[in-house]
Design a protein around this motif. Structure first.
Motif, PDB file in Angstrom:
ATOM      1  N   LYS A 196      14.246   0.442 -50.979  1.00 41.46           N
ATOM      2  CA  LYS A 196      14.943   1.695 -50.652  1.00 41.46           C
ATOM      3  C   LYS A 196      14.160   2.912 -51.144  1.00 41.46           C
ATOM      4  O   LYS A 196      14.070   3.933 -50.447  1.00 41.46           O
ATOM      5  CB  LYS A 196      16.344   1.699 -51.280  1.00 41.46           C
ATOM      6  CG  LYS A 196      17.356   0.805 -50.580  1.00 41.46           C
ATOM      7  CD  LYS A 196      18.715   0.948 -51.250  1.00 41.46           C
ATOM      8  CE  LYS A 196      19.795   0.215 -50.487  1.00 41.46           C
ATOM      9  NZ  LYS A 196      21.131   0.400 -51.087  1.00 41.46           N
ATOM     10  N   ASP A 209      28.456   3.575 -54.407  1.00 46.60           N
ATOM     11  CA  ASP A 209      29.448   3.750 -53.352  1.00 46.60           C
ATOM     12  C   ASP A 209      30.619   2.796 -53.526  1.00 46.60           C
ATOM     13  O   ASP A 209      31.636   2.925 -52.855  1.00 46.60           O
ATOM     14  CB  ASP A 209      28.805   3.451 -51.992  1.00 46.60           C
ATOM     15  CG  ASP A 209      28.257   2.026 -51.928  1.00 46.60           C
ATOM     16  OD1 ASP A 209      27.549   1.636 -52.885  1.00 46.60           O
ATOM     17  OD2 ASP A 209      28.539   1.312 -50.957  1.00 46.60           O
ATOM     18  N   GLY A 215      24.978   2.516 -50.719  1.00 48.24           N
ATOM     19  CA  GLY A 215      25.362   1.657 -49.608  1.00 48.24           C
ATOM     20  C   GLY A 215      24.383   0.500 -49.485  1.00 48.24           C
ATOM     21  O   GLY A 215      23.435   0.377 -50.261  1.00 48.24           O
ATOM     22  N   LYS A 258      22.577  -0.330 -46.603  1.00 48.48           N
ATOM     23  CA  LYS A 258      21.439  -0.096 -45.715  1.00 48.48           C
ATOM     24  C   LYS A 258      20.255   0.479 -46.496  1.00 48.48           C
ATOM     25  O   LYS A 258      20.436   1.100 -47.551  1.00 48.48           O
ATOM     26  CB  LYS A 258      21.823   0.871 -44.593  1.00 48.48           C
ATOM     27  CG  LYS A 258      22.925   0.357 -43.679  1.00 48.48           C
ATOM     28  CD  LYS A 258      23.284   1.428 -42.664  1.00 48.48           C
ATOM     29  CE  LYS A 258      24.460   1.005 -41.800  1.00 48.48           C
ATOM     30  NZ  LYS A 258      24.902   2.096 -40.909  1.00 48.48           N
ATOM     31  N   ASP A 314      20.562   4.074 -47.349  1.00 46.71           N
ATOM     32  CA  ASP A 314      21.659   4.472 -48.245  1.00 46.71           C
ATOM     33  C   ASP A 314      21.132   4.661 -49.663  1.00 46.71           C
ATOM     34  O   ASP A 314      21.437   3.884 -50.585  1.00 46.71           O
ATOM     35  CB  ASP A 314      22.779   3.429 -48.218  1.00 46.71           C
ATOM     36  CG  ASP A 314      23.458   3.332 -46.869  1.00 46.71           C
ATOM     37  OD1 ASP A 314      23.411   4.327 -46.119  1.00 46.71           O
ATOM     38  OD2 ASP A 314      24.024   2.269 -46.558  1.00 46.71           O
ATOM     39  N   LYS A 316      22.038  14.916 -45.115  1.00 46.34           N
ATOM     40  CA  LYS A 316      22.376  13.726 -44.333  1.00 46.34           C
ATOM     41  C   LYS A 316      22.295  14.029 -42.843  1.00 46.34           C
ATOM     42  O   LYS A 316      21.793  13.233 -42.051  1.00 46.34           O
ATOM     43  CB  LYS A 316      23.787  13.237 -44.691  1.00 46.34           C
ATOM     44  CG  LYS A 316      23.868  12.393 -45.939  1.00 46.34           C
ATOM     45  CD  LYS A 316      25.287  11.921 -46.181  1.00 46.34           C
ATOM     46  CE  LYS A 316      25.362  11.022 -47.408  1.00 46.34           C
ATOM     47  NZ  LYS A 316      24.762   9.694 -47.161  1.00 46.34           N
ATOM     48  N   GLY A 330      27.063   7.742 -42.814  1.00 43.64           N
ATOM     49  CA  GLY A 330      27.768   7.068 -43.896  1.00 43.64           C
ATOM     50  C   GLY A 330      29.265   7.029 -43.669  1.00 43.64           C
ATOM     51  O   GLY A 330      29.772   7.531 -42.670  1.00 43.64           O
TER      52      GLY A 330
END
Length: 447
Positions: free
Chosen positions: A120, A252, A277, A279, A282, A307, A345
């Motif tokens: 990530k 989250d 998150g 993904k 995220d 975002k 999201g």
């Protein structure tokens, strides 16, 4: 949303004092007591809570607050500023090396999400900062750890350096940096081994890697769901490795928020990033002031804009604005926008970023059920192309066919058609029909 329980409790507490024309010392004490209980319930370290409450009380009963024209608002300002300071004050950015590559060493306990977070972070650096990272598989102990990182690399179309699980991790890290220089990668992110518990063998290995490659950053990956344990883990890793920053995962989830609010105060190390998150997208830089605003129900417009910039196509957005002005917005456009919004999201999280959204008529205490969006999509997709372009042609037989095709009822179809027409009118008002004339558009409470 992260901090949901804490946010609800704090917002309820400060609401009692916000509208007061005059605030007494007793009012401040009562508020401080409620804030203290809310923080302890959120699993914030008790010493941290004690220091925070003392600072809030000291400032809130000061002359600047008591003699202001809006003492209630001033008290909230104090709480927000102190929460921001508690979480680090301002965003802490990555320390970039004078000469590439910048080396980042990822450490943490097994199960904290270290390998996923490595991917990530690399994805974030490439998308947000146009960097070219090299991922390094230096966890030679956990079964499938190397395969997991290689799979992530394939998904992200990003290089992964590995030498198998029979090579010393120190040698892997050294060779990876050599390759990064040869291939002109400007970041090297080393995924190191974890353990279920901290032990000397793990720490010795991590210390050897660190002294050997001298990383520019040593990021401790912490599972924010673990509460007070996260603080103990952070303290131990920092004591032995002198970490430079913390990355929180699962922010989250159903987390009480204690780790995020305590970790900086206990370790004096900043929270650099947060996983929000499952993904790979995220993942975001941690902004203490924005998080404090969200906790207190004041929104987070900057994060919402970021975002939108990442997930919404600018060309499509401009075309959409033109359609709104001309009242030619169709169900096809609506379906396209739903897809882009979903990429940003969970709806509850997006609403939390809009200042005052919780106080808006119709949205207060509303449960944003994303399953309803599935029904909306099904209804629209059951329409013919002409019906999506010209909803006015809908008659009883068409509505019945659409309801049957989407697994919904005629009343649900009628409700969507009505809401769509109302939305079109509102959008035209919001964009304004006369350019350059302020006040012609619709002024929403949060705009």
């Amino acid at each position: 949303m992260a901090f949901e329980g804490l946010a609800d409790r704090l917002q309820g507490t400060i609401k009692k004092i916000t509208g007061k024309g005059k605030v007494s010392e007793q009012d401040v004490k009562e508020m401080a007591r409620e804030v203290r209980l809310a923080l302890l319930e959120a699993d914030v370290n008790f010493k941290v809570v004690k220091d925070l409450i003392n600072r809030i009380k000291e400032r809130a009963v000061g002359q600047e607050v008591m003699e202001s024209l809006t003492p209630g608002q001033q008290v909230i300002k104090v709480v927000r500023e102190e929460l921001t300071t508690l979480m680090g004050g301002e965003q802490s950015k990555i320390a970039v090396a004078d000469r590439a590559p910048t080396v980042i060493m990822m450490v943490g306990l097994q199960g904290a999400g270290k390998t996923t977070t490595t991917g990530k972070l690399a994805n974030h650096l490439r998308k947000k900062h146009n960097r070219s990272p090299l991922l390094v598989a230096a966890d030679i102990y956990r079964p499938a750890a190397i395969n997991q990182l290689e799979t992530l690399g394939e998904q992200l179309d990003m290089p992964v350096f590995s030498m198998g699980n029979d090579v010393n991790p120190v040698d892997i890290a050294k060779k990876a940096i050599e390759q990064a220089k040869a291939e002109h990668n400007d970041y090297v992110i080393i995924d190191t081994a974890g353990r279920l518990h901290i032990d000397n063998e793990l720490m010795d290995e991590l210390q050897q890697i660190k002294s050997s490659v001298k990383p520019d950053e040593t990021f401790l990956v912490v599972d924010s769901m673990t509460g007070q344990d996260a603080i103990n883990v952070a303290d131990s890793f920092n004591e032995q490795l002198d970490v430079s920053g913390v990355v929180l995962t699962k922010l989250d989830g159903d987390t009480r928020g204690g780790a995020a609010l305590s970790i900086k105060a206990v370790t004096d190390k900043p929270i650099k990033f947060a996983g929000v998150g499952e993904k790979t997208d995220d993942f975001e830089a941690f902004h203490p002031e924005r998080m404090a605003s969200r906790i207190l129900g004041m929104g987070d417009v900057l994060s919402l804009i970021e975002k939108a910039e990442t997930n919404v196509d600018e060309k499509q957005a401009k075309e959409l604005e033109t359609k709104m002005r001309n009242a030619s917005f169709t169900f096809d456009d609506f379906l396209e926008q739903m897809g882009q919004v979903k990429n940003m999201g969970p709806l509850d999280d997006l609403m939390a970023m809009i200042p005052g959204a919780g106080k808006m008529k119709g949205l207060k205490n509303a449960q944003l059920d994303e399953k309803q969006l599935v029904h909306v999509e099904a209804i629209i997709q059951s329409m013919t192309k002409k019906e999506r372009q010209e909803p006015s042609i809908m008659n009883a037989s068409r509505k019945k066919r659409i309801a049957k095709g989407s697994g919904t009822s005629v009343s649900q179809v009628n409700r969507l058609l009505k809401q769509f027409e109302e939305m079109k009118k509102m959008m035209k008002q919001m964009t304004g029909t006369q350019k350059g004339k302020k006040g012609k558009g619709m002024n929403l409470p949060f705009m």
